[in-house]
Motif scaffolding. Structure first.
Motif, mmCIF file in Angstrom:
data_model
loop_
_atom_site.group_PDB
_atom_site.id
_atom_site.type_symbol
_atom_site.label_atom_id
_atom_site.label_comp_id
_atom_site.label_asym_id
_atom_site.label_seq_id
_atom_site.Cartn_x
_atom_site.Cartn_y
_atom_site.Cartn_z
ATOM 1 N N GLN A 18 -104.055 -82.739 9.051
ATOM 2 C CA GLN A 18 -102.605 -82.848 9.164
ATOM 3 C C GLN A 18 -102.010 -81.555 9.718
ATOM 4 O O GLN A 18 -100.817 -81.320 9.600
ATOM 5 N N LEU A 19 -102.830 -80.704 10.284
ATOM 6 C CA LEU A 19 -102.377 -79.359 10.575
ATOM 7 C C LEU A 19 -101.375 -79.291 11.716
ATOM 8 O O LEU A 19 -101.279 -80.171 12.559
ATOM 9 N N ALA A 20 -100.628 -78.196 11.715
ATOM 10 C CA ALA A 20 -99.413 -78.086 12.525
ATOM 11 C C ALA A 20 -99.621 -78.312 14.020
ATOM 12 O O ALA A 20 -99.054 -79.213 14.606
ATOM 13 N N GLU A 21 -100.409 -77.491 14.657
ATOM 14 C CA GLU A 21 -100.571 -77.576 16.089
ATOM 15 C C GLU A 21 -102.051 -77.540 16.415
ATOM 16 O O GLU A 21 -102.854 -76.967 15.686
ATOM 17 N N ALA A 22 -102.407 -78.153 17.536
ATOM 18 C CA ALA A 22 -103.809 -78.149 17.956
ATOM 19 C C ALA A 22 -104.233 -76.723 18.288
ATOM 20 O O ALA A 22 -103.577 -76.035 19.056
ATOM 21 N N LYS A 87 -97.680 -64.362 10.881
ATOM 22 C CA LYS A 87 -96.699 -65.243 11.523
ATOM 23 C C LYS A 87 -97.317 -66.589 11.926
ATOM 24 O O LYS A 87 -96.669 -67.388 12.593
ATOM 25 N N PHE A 88 -98.534 -66.839 11.486
ATOM 26 C CA PHE A 88 -99.265 -68.047 11.882
ATOM 27 C C PHE A 88 -99.104 -69.107 10.794
ATOM 28 O O PHE A 88 -99.681 -69.012 9.702
ATOM 29 N N GLU A 93 -100.349 -72.989 5.587
ATOM 30 C CA GLU A 93 -100.558 -74.396 5.243
ATOM 31 C C GLU A 93 -101.915 -74.592 4.566
ATOM 32 O O GLU A 93 -102.024 -75.259 3.527
ATOM 33 N N LEU A 94 -102.949 -74.019 5.155
ATOM 34 C CA LEU A 94 -104.282 -74.131 4.571
ATOM 35 C C LEU A 94 -104.335 -73.486 3.189
ATOM 36 O O LEU A 94 -104.900 -74.047 2.246
ATOM 37 N N HIS A 95 -103.736 -72.299 3.078
ATOM 38 C CA HIS A 95 -103.711 -71.593 1.792
ATOM 39 C C HIS A 95 -103.025 -72.445 0.733
ATOM 40 O O HIS A 95 -103.512 -72.562 -0.405
ATOM 41 N N ILE A 122 -96.710 -73.369 1.317
ATOM 42 C CA ILE A 122 -96.242 -74.467 2.159
ATOM 43 C C ILE A 122 -94.819 -74.197 2.653
ATOM 44 O O ILE A 122 -94.483 -74.475 3.822
ATOM 45 N N ARG A 123 -93.979 -73.644 1.800
ATOM 46 C CA ARG A 123 -92.620 -73.294 2.235
ATOM 47 C C ARG A 123 -92.647 -72.248 3.341
ATOM 48 O O ARG A 123 -91.865 -72.315 4.286
ATOM 49 N N LYS A 124 -93.547 -71.287 3.233
ATOM 50 C CA LYS A 124 -93.668 -70.271 4.276
ATOM 51 C C LYS A 124 -94.162 -70.903 5.574
ATOM 52 O O LYS A 124 -93.671 -70.553 6.664
ATOM 53 N N ALA A 125 -95.096 -71.835 5.468
ATOM 54 C CA ALA A 125 -95.600 -72.528 6.661
ATOM 55 C C ALA A 125 -94.473 -73.266 7.362
ATOM 56 O O ALA A 125 -94.357 -73.239 8.596
ATOM 57 N N MET A 126 -93.600 -73.915 6.589
ATOM 58 C CA MET A 126 -92.471 -74.652 7.172
ATOM 59 C C MET A 126 -91.425 -73.703 7.746
ATOM 60 O O MET A 126 -90.799 -73.999 8.766
ATOM 61 N N GLU A 127 -91.246 -72.562 7.097
ATOM 62 C CA GLU A 127 -90.285 -71.568 7.588
ATOM 63 C C GLU A 127 -90.730 -71.026 8.941
ATOM 64 O O GLU A 127 -89.922 -70.880 9.862
ATOM 65 N N LEU A 128 -92.012 -70.760 9.076
ATOM 66 C CA LEU A 128 -92.543 -70.225 10.327
ATOM 67 C C LEU A 128 -92.550 -71.269 11.436
ATOM 68 O O LEU A 128 -92.399 -70.935 12.611
ATOM 69 N N ASP A 129 -92.735 -72.531 11.056
ATOM 70 C CA ASP A 129 -92.769 -73.605 12.039
ATOM 71 C C ASP A 129 -92.124 -74.855 11.444
ATOM 72 O O ASP A 129 -92.778 -75.628 10.745
ATOM 73 N N PRO A 130 -90.833 -75.075 11.702
ATOM 74 C CA PRO A 130 -90.146 -76.255 11.153
ATOM 75 C C PRO A 130 -90.771 -77.575 11.578
ATOM 76 O O PRO A 130 -90.561 -78.602 10.930
#
Length: 326
Positions: A18-22, A87-88, A93-95, A122-130
């Motif tokens: 389900q990860l953010a970007e390829a 910043k990744f 997300e994985l963490h 997960i909140r940090k992952a969403m903050e970095l990449d909505p």
């Protein structure tokens, strides 16, 4: 404590990633060329020890393997990824997802600590990449299945869906379908799942596959087999390169006692991607038809596959093997 299906269903399913970007290893993972992916990631890390894509790929591979004994190793890789690449989004997300998995296996007190780490990452992952749809879907699953004491709850899920709709209405629609499934509003979820247009955006396709999987199996659990068949037939048409449709159709037939008809679908699913669940179901069908040698072979494959079978299915496979070999 988080329910045991909370993140396992999100992370280790027929529609795993389900990860953010390829990233540069995504094509190998999507093709299920795990050995090649690991070799490529190791080579990149040898040249660049903190390369974010390579660290993410190594972590994903551990999760795909499904061995609880390696979760700490995966967690260290995710932490290394964060420390070297703050910043990744994917690192966070994985963490978060690893902490979610660890929460499911922990005592109540320890689970709360892991749940808090899950939410923070997960909140940090969403903050970095909505548009990190995978992180958002993990958070939705948390709200749906976690108890209120650690921040879960259907009300939080509804508010989260409303917030998601501001940035991506299609993702919000899929999230609503997942919430409808949790609320046993399967007809509404079906209407959404069979009509949604993901515009062939892979991040949304992955969530859609997960929703179709949850919906189809929910129909089977409620003995609504014709509705399950509609869902899994749609999945086959939309996602022919994934086994979820064939596996679901086979399971639906098997639950109706149509063992012979189910076998063809399990074999099609295995041809796309071999899995412990498909081998287990195929072995049970063959056993019921008196195909002893085939059943033995496939029970053994089920027990030797990674990710492995759930505890109850593993025990059943072991018992059936003893019976068949006696």
């Amino acid at each position: 404590m988080l329910k045991k299906t909370t993140l396992i269903a999100t992370i280790i399913t027929l529609s795993f990633s389900q990860l953010a970007e390829a990233h540069e290893f995504d094509s190998l993972l999507k093709a299920r060329k795990y050995v090649e992916a690991e070799k490529a990631a190791n080579a990149r890390l040898q040249a660049s020890p903190n390369h974010p894509d390579a660290l993410a790929a190594k972590t994903e591979l551990i999760l795909i393997e499904g061995k609880e004994s390696r979760l700490d190793e995966a967690l260290k890789l995710a932490e290394q990824c964060i420390n070297a690449n703050p910043k990744f989004s994917e690192c966070y997300e994985l963490h978060g997802n690893i902490n979610g998995l660890k929460a499911q296996r922990a005592s109540v007190f320890t689970a709360m600590s892991y749940a808090n780490k899950f939410k923070d990452s997960i909140r940090k992952a969403m903050e970095l990449d909505p548009n990190n749809f995978g992180a958002r879907f993990s958070m939705l699953q948390f709200y749906i299945q976690a108890p209120k004491v650690v921040g879960g709850g259907k009300k939080n899920a509804e508010e989260f869906i409303a917030d998601t709709s501001k940035t991506n209405p299609v993702a919000a629609t899929l999230f609503q379908a997942q919430l409808d499934i949790a609320n046993d509003n399967l007809a509404k979820a079906q209407s959404i799942a069979l009509s949604v247009n993901t515009a062939n955006i892979e991040g949304l396709n992955r969530i859609h596959r997960s929703v179709l999987t949850s919906l189809g199996h929910s129909f089977i659990n409620n003995k609504k087999y014709s509705e399950a068949d509609k869902v899994f037939t749609d999945a086959n048409l939309r996602y022919p390169d994934f086994p979820l449709g064939n596996f679901g159709l086979g399971k639906s037939l098997q639950e109706q006692g149509k063992q012979k008809e189910a076998i063809a679908y399990f074999e099609k699913a295995i041809a796309i991607e071999a899995s412990a669940a498909a081998y287990f179901r195929l072995a049970k069908a063959q056993q019921s038809l008196g195909e002893k040698a085939k059943a033995i072979s496939n029970f053994e494959k089920a027990l030797n596959s990674q990710p492995g079978l759930p505890k109850a299915s593993k025990s059943e496979a072991e018992e059936q093997l003893k019976t068949l070999k006696s």
